[in-house]
Scaffold this motif. Structure first.
Motif, mmCIF file in Angstrom:
data_model
loop_
_atom_site.group_PDB
_atom_site.id
_atom_site.type_symbol
_atom_site.label_atom_id
_atom_site.label_comp_id
_atom_site.label_asym_id
_atom_site.label_seq_id
_atom_site.Cartn_x
_atom_site.Cartn_y
_atom_site.Cartn_z
ATOM 1 N N MET A 288 0.830 -1.208 0.000
ATOM 2 C CA MET A 288 0.000 0.000 0.000
ATOM 3 C C MET A 288 0.866 1.260 0.000
ATOM 4 S SD MET A 288 -3.431 -0.309 0.178
ATOM 5 C CE MET A 288 -3.889 1.120 1.136
ATOM 6 N N THR A 289 2.057 1.158 0.572
ATOM 7 C CA THR A 289 2.981 2.294 0.595
ATOM 8 C C THR A 289 3.776 2.399 -0.703
ATOM 9 O OG1 THR A 289 3.178 2.056 2.996
ATOM 10 C CG2 THR A 289 4.886 3.329 1.883
ATOM 11 N N VAL A 290 4.195 1.253 -1.237
ATOM 12 C CA VAL A 290 4.995 1.243 -2.469
ATOM 13 C C VAL A 290 4.148 1.652 -3.682
ATOM 14 C CG1 VAL A 290 6.251 -0.277 -4.051
ATOM 15 C CG2 VAL A 290 6.607 -0.469 -1.583
ATOM 16 N N GLY A 291 2.872 1.252 -3.676
ATOM 17 C CA GLY A 291 2.009 1.481 -4.836
ATOM 18 C C GLY A 291 1.972 2.911 -5.347
ATOM 19 N N PRO A 292 1.740 3.914 -4.484
ATOM 20 C CA PRO A 292 1.703 5.292 -4.990
ATOM 21 C C PRO A 292 3.026 5.766 -5.587
ATOM 22 C CG PRO A 292 0.603 5.150 -2.879
ATOM 23 C CD PRO A 292 1.291 3.837 -3.093
ATOM 24 N N PHE A 293 4.150 5.319 -5.020
ATOM 25 C CA PHE A 293 5.446 5.699 -5.597
ATOM 26 C C PHE A 293 5.576 5.149 -7.023
ATOM 27 C CE2 PHE A 293 6.960 6.164 -1.092
ATOM 28 C CZ PHE A 293 7.328 7.488 -1.189
ATOM 29 N N LEU A 294 5.111 3.917 -7.238
ATOM 30 C CA LEU A 294 5.163 3.332 -8.578
ATOM 31 C C LEU A 294 4.187 4.014 -9.526
ATOM 32 C CD1 LEU A 294 5.389 -0.480 -7.686
ATOM 33 C CD2 LEU A 294 7.247 1.088 -8.271
ATOM 34 N N ALA A 295 3.045 4.460 -8.970
ATOM 35 C CA ALA A 295 2.024 5.085 -9.823
ATOM 36 C C ALA A 295 2.393 6.502 -10.241
ATOM 37 C CB ALA A 295 0.677 5.100 -9.096
#
Length: 416
Positions: A288-295
């Protein structure tokens, strides 16, 4: 024909203010996550039942909803600038956290949790709203980066309580309160007046042109009647669009809370040990934390509609895979990765789709907080009827509904 370039987008945040805003989101993520690990200490200190101890987080969320609505009202009035509102929110959160740490009785502690939640809601809504309009075409990417820092805080908060022990929670809350104060110095880098929501200026110029043409026409009365009818249709359309965005946010927050709350129980039911189930749940929150950085870089190349559609389809597929015990831990991690970009990516889309609905952002963010509160009991009742093994299927059904709402929104907001 003369071609003119678009004027540069007005700067709402200085570089230092952007960094401070991300730090602020680390703090609100940590605050929300501090209450749960400290529950054993609450119960021992005040002699509470589990349900009574859980009221701390409920008070926090009630304050959060009130903070969202209060910030929106002050921001919309135009009489109070962004710096003062954000500064007051940081101070309220600091005072509430310090008061919670030092409260002599449980009712006083709940009042302080509500006060901290009030500041939490103001910061959550205020920074999300300003980031949604403050970076032009980069707003979606910047919102993903901002919200990723919330996840960092949500991971660090429990880790800190675990390191010092729940009995020392007052020291952690006091340290948290003090950490808010340096951020006040960076508010000078926040523009007091944010630019207009995208589309508002264009809409206003079109309406002005229509009124001018109508006034100069011999059939002005007919034109005005037509404009009135179109306005009524537009109001109904905006109401429908706003209702669908509220549904999208409530549903996806329900899935987020549902996986976080029921993944350990489901994994233990299908044969995993308690330690493995807890580790898998931690990986879900990490995704859930990594997802926005990738997006964030993806948001510079693809539309918000495309990103949210893929996210809803991806989390639906992962939840279906979670029905296979051997794949369940990996599938839940995939759910975290896909669901993470929905909240920050949806806000710029909302601002473009409903530029005249000034309170739209406040409504959907408040609805998402209410959704987080309601999701627990509602999902619990559904799982009572269907059984623990059906957890991923129940959540997949909600996710499929989330995808259907997204596709309906795309049709409803498509410009002709």
């Amino acid at each position: 024909m003369t071609v003119t370039s678009a004027p540069p987008h007005p700067r709402v945040f200085s570089p230092a203010a952007v960094v401070a805003s991300c730090a602020g989101f680390v703090l609100i993520g940590a605050l929300q996550a501090l209450y749960g690990p400290a529950i054993p200490a609450f119960r021992g200190e005040f002699g509470l039942s589990p349900s009574a101890a859980g009221l701390a987080l409920s008070a926090h969320f009630v304050g959060g909803v009130a903070g969202v609505l209060l910030f929106d009202r002050l921001h919309g009035s135009g009489r109070v600038g962004n710096r003062r509102i954000l500064g007051a929110s940081y101070l309220l959160m600091a005072l509430g956290a310090a008061g919670f740490a030092l409260a002599p009785t449980w009712p006083a502690a709940l009042a302080m949790a509500l006060l901290a939640g009030l500041g939490f809601g103001g910061i959550d809504y205020g920074l999300n709203q300003l980031f949604a309009v403050g970076f032009g075409h980069r707003s979606t990417a910047m919102l993903n980066i901002l919200n990723a820092h919330f996840g960092i805080g949500a991971i660090l908060g429990p880790a800190l309580i675990g390191a010092v022990g729940s009995a020392h929670y007052p020291a952690v809350f006091l340290g948290f309160a003090l950490a808010n104060l340096p951020l006040l110095l960076c508010l000078r880098g926040v523009h007091d007046r944010a630019p207009q929501t995208p589309g508002t200026a264009t809409q206003t110029s079109r309406e002005t042109s229509a009124v001018t043409t109508s006034g100069s026409s011999s059939e002005g009365s007919t034109e005005r009647s037509s404009d009135t009818y179109r306005g009524q249709v537009l109001a109904r359309s905006l109401g429908s669009v706003l209702a669908m965005f509220v549904a999208l946010y409530v549903l996806h927050v329900g899935i987020e809370a549902g996986v976080g709350g029921w993944e350990p129980t489901h994994l233990e039911t299908v044969g995993y040990g308690a330690g493995a189930a807890a580790t898998a749940t931690s990986v879900y929150w990490l995704m859930m934390t990594v997802g926005p950085f990738l997006a964030a870089p993806i948001a510079l190349r693809f539309s918000a509609q495309a990103i949210i559609t893929v996210s809803c389809a991806g989390m639906t597929g992962c939840l279906l895979l979670a029905t296979v015990p051997e794949l369940a831990p990996y599938a839940y991690a995939g759910v975290g990765l896909f669901i993470a970009p929905i909240f920050p990516t949806g806000l710029p889309w909302l601002n473009r789709a409903a530029p005249r609905a000034r309170r739209a952002g406040a409504v959907v963010i408040a609805a998402s907080m209410v959704g987080g509160v309601v999701a627990g009991p509602a999902l619990g009742k559904a799982i009572e009827w269907s059984g623990i093994r059906a957890v991923p299927l129940v959540l997949a059904g909600i996710s499929a509904l989330c995808l259907a709402v997204t596709l309906r929104l795309i049709r409803g907001t498509r410009t002709r």
